[in-house]
Motif scaffolding. Structure first.
Motif, short mmCIF file in Angstrom:
data_model
loop_
_atom_site.label_atom_id
_atom_site.label_comp_id
_atom_site.label_asym_id
_atom_site.label_seq_id
_atom_site.Cartn_x
_atom_site.Cartn_y
_atom_site.Cartn_z
N SER A 169 40.76 -43.62 1.74
CA SER A 169 39.50 -44.17 2.21
C SER A 169 38.32 -43.41 1.63
N ALA A 170 38.47 -42.09 1.50
CA ALA A 170 37.39 -41.28 0.92
C ALA A 170 37.12 -41.68 -0.52
N MET A 171 38.15 -42.16 -1.23
CA MET A 171 37.96 -42.62 -2.60
C MET A 171 37.16 -43.91 -2.65
N ALA A 172 37.38 -44.79 -1.68
CA ALA A 172 36.83 -46.14 -1.75
C ALA A 172 35.49 -46.31 -1.04
N ILE A 173 35.13 -45.40 -0.14
CA ILE A 173 34.02 -45.64 0.77
C ILE A 173 32.67 -45.64 0.06
N ARG A 174 32.59 -45.11 -1.14
CA ARG A 174 31.32 -45.06 -1.86
C ARG A 174 30.95 -46.39 -2.50
N GLN A 175 31.79 -47.40 -2.39
CA GLN A 175 31.46 -48.72 -2.93
C GLN A 175 30.55 -49.41 -1.93
N GLU A 176 29.25 -49.28 -2.18
CA GLU A 176 28.25 -49.57 -1.14
C GLU A 176 28.24 -51.03 -0.68
N ASP A 177 28.42 -51.98 -1.59
CA ASP A 177 28.39 -53.39 -1.17
C ASP A 177 29.49 -53.68 -0.15
N ARG A 178 30.69 -53.21 -0.44
CA ARG A 178 31.80 -53.41 0.49
C ARG A 178 31.60 -52.59 1.76
N LEU A 179 31.01 -51.43 1.63
CA LEU A 179 30.79 -50.56 2.79
C LEU A 179 29.96 -51.26 3.84
N LEU A 180 28.87 -51.88 3.43
CA LEU A 180 27.99 -52.56 4.39
C LEU A 180 28.70 -53.75 5.04
N GLU A 181 29.46 -54.49 4.25
CA GLU A 181 30.21 -55.62 4.80
C GLU A 181 31.27 -55.12 5.79
N ALA A 182 31.97 -54.05 5.42
CA ALA A 182 33.00 -53.50 6.29
C ALA A 182 32.40 -53.01 7.60
N HIS A 183 31.21 -52.43 7.53
CA HIS A 183 30.60 -51.93 8.76
C HIS A 183 30.18 -53.07 9.68
N ARG A 184 29.71 -54.17 9.10
CA ARG A 184 29.42 -55.35 9.93
C ARG A 184 30.71 -55.84 10.61
N GLU A 185 31.82 -55.76 9.88
CA GLU A 185 33.10 -56.17 10.46
C GLU A 185 33.51 -55.26 11.60
N HIS A 186 33.20 -53.95 11.49
CA HIS A 186 33.50 -53.03 12.59
C HIS A 186 32.81 -53.50 13.89
N TYR A 187 31.55 -53.88 13.77
CA TYR A 187 30.83 -54.37 14.95
C TYR A 187 31.48 -55.63 15.50
N ALA A 188 31.88 -56.54 14.60
CA ALA A 188 32.50 -57.79 15.05
C ALA A 188 33.85 -57.54 15.72
N LEU A 189 34.61 -56.58 15.20
CA LEU A 189 35.90 -56.25 15.81
C LEU A 189 35.72 -55.80 17.26
#
Length: 229
Positions: A169-189
């Motif tokens: 996860s530490a390798m992938a988390i710097r991909q900012e476009d996906r990061l913002l989308e993933a964080h919105r998904e956290h809220y939805a979950l």
């Protein structure tokens, strides 16, 4: 040379198990990098143990695929491969999906409030682009969400893969476009858990964790390209 030491809370366990856990953690976190030789005399001295429990620990690490015996070099730390990442994520994701009905059933108002508090902390870290802190906080959010299920046997197996997932996860988390989308998904979950909407929760979680795997694989492939230059 880095110093590797036993953790005091583990000292009641067999020495071979302590050595295994310490070396496993050091390899997964990159403290012992891929390609490094593990010379028995050197590491036995550094861990303050004899060579016999160290050899037993190394055999277990070899079964895990973390080290390999190379002709004329001895024990060498393996680099993570695409296949490794695929397998680890596939195992963990399948287990995580099994916990979802119990999470929906058992989540309390206190659980929801605590998860939302973690999301707000993640908001602040994303705003300042503190990715080094964000990665473990994001993993902690997922661990807390999964732990709600209370299915301890499944949780123990998931925990066995969690160090790997944290590294990836530490390798992938710097991909900012996906990061913002993933964080919105956290809220939805969290919203779906609060509403007891199992079908939506399962659908989004499956997409969320599969995208996480895809982003990690992409990051690993990019890392390998740079290493080849």
């Amino acid at each position: 040379m880095n110093t590797i030491s036993f953790q005091p809370m583990m000292e009641s366990r067999p020495i071979r198990e302590i050595a295994y856990e310490v070396l496993k953690h050091a390899i997964i976190t990159g403290e012992i990098p891929a390609g490094e030789r593990i010379v028995e005399t050197d590491y036995a001295d550094r861990l303050h143990i004899s060579r016999t429990p160290l050899r037993e620990a190394l055999r277990k690490l070899e079964r895990d695929g973390l080290v390999e015996y190379v002709l004329r070099r001895g024990v060498v730390v393996r680099a993570f491969t695409i296949a490794d990442v695929e397998e680890i994520y596939t195992i963990r994701n399948a287990l995580e999906m099994l916990t979802l009905p119990a999470i929906i059933e058992k989540a309390t108002a206190e659980d929801i409030a605590s998860l939302r508090s973690q999301l707000h902390e993640m908001d602040n870290l994303i705003a300042v682009k503190d990715f080094d802190t964000l990665s473990p906080v994001t993993r902690a959010f997922h661990r807390q969400l999964t732990a709600i299920c209370g299915q301890n046997r499944i949780l123990r197996v998931i925990e066995g893969q969690d160090e790997f997932i944290t590294r990836f996860s530490a390798m992938a988390i710097r991909q900012e476009d996906r990061l913002l989308e993933a964080h919105r998904e956290h809220y939805a979950l969290v919203d779906y858990v609060e509403k007891r909407d199992l079908a939506s929760f399962q659908d989004l979680m499956e997409r969320h964790i599969n995208r996480s795997k895809e982003m990690c694989l992409a990051a690993l492939e990019e890392q390998r390209k740079h290493q080849n230059f």
